[in-house]
Design a protein around this motif. Sequence first.
Motif, PDB file in Angstrom:
ATOM      1  N   THR A   1      52.035  47.851  42.179  1.00 28.12           N
ATOM      2  CA  THR A   1      51.418  46.567  42.496  1.00 28.12           C
ATOM      3  C   THR A   1      52.105  45.961  43.698  1.00 28.12           C
ATOM      4  O   THR A   1      53.273  46.274  43.988  1.00 28.12           O
ATOM      5  CB  THR A   1      51.506  45.584  41.310  1.00 28.12           C
TER       6      THR A   1
ATOM      7  N   SER B   1      38.933  44.326  34.165  1.00 33.12           N
ATOM      8  CA  SER B   1      39.645  43.111  33.780  1.00 33.12           C
ATOM      9  C   SER B   1      38.907  42.413  32.650  1.00 33.12           C
ATOM     10  O   SER B   1      37.670  42.402  32.605  1.00 33.12           O
ATOM     11  CB  SER B   1      39.759  42.166  34.975  1.00 33.12           C
TER      12      SER B   1
ATOM     13  N   GLY C   1      42.179  37.859  32.749  1.00 38.39           N
ATOM     14  CA  GLY C   1      42.911  38.401  33.872  1.00 38.39           C
ATOM     15  C   GLY C   1      43.775  39.597  33.565  1.00 38.39           C
ATOM     16  O   GLY C   1      44.514  40.069  34.433  1.00 38.39           O
TER      17      GLY C   1
ATOM     18  N   ILE D   1      44.384  43.478  33.108  1.00 39.11           N
ATOM     19  CA  ILE D   1      43.760  44.701  33.601  1.00 39.11           C
ATOM     20  C   ILE D   1      43.970  45.823  32.588  1.00 39.11           C
ATOM     21  O   ILE D   1      45.074  46.039  32.098  1.00 39.11           O
ATOM     22  CB  ILE D   1      44.356  45.126  34.952  1.00 39.11           C
TER      23      ILE D   1
ATOM     24  N   PHE E   1      42.815  48.078  44.404  1.00 36.18           N
ATOM     25  CA  PHE E   1      42.084  47.206  43.494  1.00 36.18           C
ATOM     26  C   PHE E   1      42.753  45.842  43.550  1.00 36.18           C
ATOM     27  O   PHE E   1      43.951  45.716  43.276  1.00 36.18           O
ATOM     28  CB  PHE E   1      42.133  47.767  42.070  1.00 36.18           C
ATOM     29  N   ILE E   2      42.011  44.811  43.955  1.00 30.92           N
ATOM     30  CA  ILE E   2      42.577  43.466  44.089  1.00 30.92           C
ATOM     31  C   ILE E   2      42.236  42.636  42.860  1.00 30.92           C
ATOM     32  O   ILE E   2      41.090  42.573  42.433  1.00 30.92           O
ATOM     33  CB  ILE E   2      42.044  42.774  45.358  1.00 30.92           C
ATOM     34  N   HIS E   3      43.276  42.013  42.300  1.00 30.17           N
ATOM     35  CA  HIS E   3      43.044  41.152  41.143  1.00 30.17           C
ATOM     36  C   HIS E   3      44.226  40.199  40.979  1.00 30.17           C
ATOM     37  O   HIS E   3      45.388  40.596  41.111  1.00 30.17           O
ATOM     38  CB  HIS E   3      42.874  41.994  39.874  1.00 30.17           C
ATOM     39  N   ASN E   4      43.912  38.928  40.683  1.00 29.66           N
ATOM     40  CA  ASN E   4      44.950  37.927  40.415  1.00 29.66           C
ATOM     41  C   ASN E   4      46.007  37.867  41.523  1.00 29.66           C
ATOM     42  O   ASN E   4      47.213  37.889  41.266  1.00 29.66           O
ATOM     43  CB  ASN E   4      45.621  38.195  39.064  1.00 29.66           C
ATOM     44  N   GLN E   5      45.523  37.819  42.775  1.00 29.92           N
ATOM     45  CA  GLN E   5      46.396  37.669  43.942  1.00 29.92           C
ATOM     46  C   GLN E   5      47.369  38.832  44.130  1.00 29.92           C
ATOM     47  O   GLN E   5      48.437  38.674  44.724  1.00 29.92           O
ATOM     48  CB  GLN E   5      47.193  36.356  43.842  1.00 29.92           C
TER      49      GLN E   5
END
Length: 577
Positions: free
Chosen positions: A407, A438, A442, A444, A386-390
């Motif tokens: 992470t 999210s 930002g 999660i 799961f990709i989020h906030n780089q």
Amino acid sequence: MTEYNGMLFFVGFSIEAKFELMKSDGTEEGTVVVKDICSDYSNTCKNLTVSNGLLFFTVNDGINGEELWKTDGTEAGTVMVKDIAVGTDNSSPSNLFDFNNTLFFKAKNDADTGYELWKSDGTEAGTILVKDINTGSGGSYVSNFNIINGELLFVAEASDTHQDIWKTDGTEVGTVVVKDIDPDGYSYVENDVVEYNNELYFCAYHETLYGYELWKTDGTEAGTVIVKDIIEGDSGSEPENFYVANGYLFFTAEDDVHGNELWKTDGTEAGTTFIKDINDIYNKDFTNFTSANGRIIFEIDYYSSGYKYEIWSSDGTEAGTIMLYEASMDMYEIIAFENNAYFKGYNPATELYGLWKTDGTEAGTVTLKNISQYTNTGSGTVGSFFIHNQKILFAADDKIHGIELWTSDGTEDGTILLKDIVSNTNSSFPSTNDDLVSDDNGTIYFKANDVANGSTLWKTNGTSEGTVMVIDVFPGQGGNIYQLVNVNGTIFFSANSETGHGLWKTDGTEAGTVEVKNFATSPGIKHFFAFENKAVFTADDGTHGRELWISDGTEAGTFMLKDINPKLAFFVINDEK
């Protein structure tokens, strides 16, 4: 569920025990059966499609068979557009497709005309057979609508031996075969079609000369050509696995010498080239295509003295097509993130299993982080990404902390266990992939399980310190949290508490995590849908069965829209298209 003219349209199981078209404006008074259409429970409204300012659908009313209907949202404005197959016979409209405010679809007229191309402007007079492409009862079985260069292209059979690319402007004279692929023999177009450089590419069968080969069309006869006869003669190379990247169309095909291998094309015969003979295994599966660092990354699976799984990279040249990784276990998923591709992998030299990354080069394919010792039981598996906030979030078991949330920022030091939610080797089994949600800032949110509390709500900002439990909604028992969803900035979820199952919301604080409405029964809440800045969902309150509800996040503003069927449970059917 389908939004149309500011209303929510769906299919409900009515008190008459029939699946009817319903609508809601978000109020009880405004949640109504649009019209009593269906004759019994075996019929249902489906294929909801908006075109020309109308909502079209198909249904069998028990009198006229399954036909095309329309609605403007009113009972009077909900009518059968046309009894295409006159009487109780079904015309069975399908493949509904809007093009230039005209609805195109496939339907069957009568015994003398099979499934052909039809169109409708919403009027009976304007609902017509565009063309009887395959004259007689055979039908042309229209499929694969695509818009290329402003024209509507589709696949159709002119006879039992001729399936080709057609186009239409909505008139009979303007509905023509773009090109008869094999005038002297059998022709067939495979379902796998792809748009590339404003042209449609597809695999077609030419019985007389070529067999199955790669073709393209720009919508003109002159522009519909075989790209290359890879295997000369009528055997065919059977191209498939189309993937557009880096200015080329990549695909797999066979030739006279090699089995199923990687090819590319720029759309010209000279520019359609064999890339590399990867191995001599004839039956190989190419999967998980992605792009990273100007190269394509893909997985190859095959059997040779056991199952083999390899990751390859290609820049489109033979020398630049290289194997990056091989294993005896499937990677299942390869994900692109910031010019690299990531996957789970096993290093036989260290006997450690972990997160790997590649920039598409052999030297740049490395273990990003060793996570656990490999076992034949599959423990230590890196979970869905799961990709989020780089950053990448995933679940993994390092054999010390159990299955927990990790992470990665793409560096070894930045690939860390976010939190050991359950101490020692016990696992919290954090939700991953589509089960993470999210908020607008930002953060999660996810569910996790611990020995003391069971299923609890957690949140993370991507740091260990910022990974904390939000609330234990049912201390000591577990809240059975699921259905996390962001509805216009508010995080809703369903959970069990000591008073039963309920709708909850959170602002990320314990004090701000509250039960909005208690439904007592389980499994409770399903089918979340955002509508008019509110959450629409189905729920069973223990009295009315499963019905449609709406919530603005307050208890007073959470109510059943309608007791659609006081006798039986209600449920939503996924719209068919």
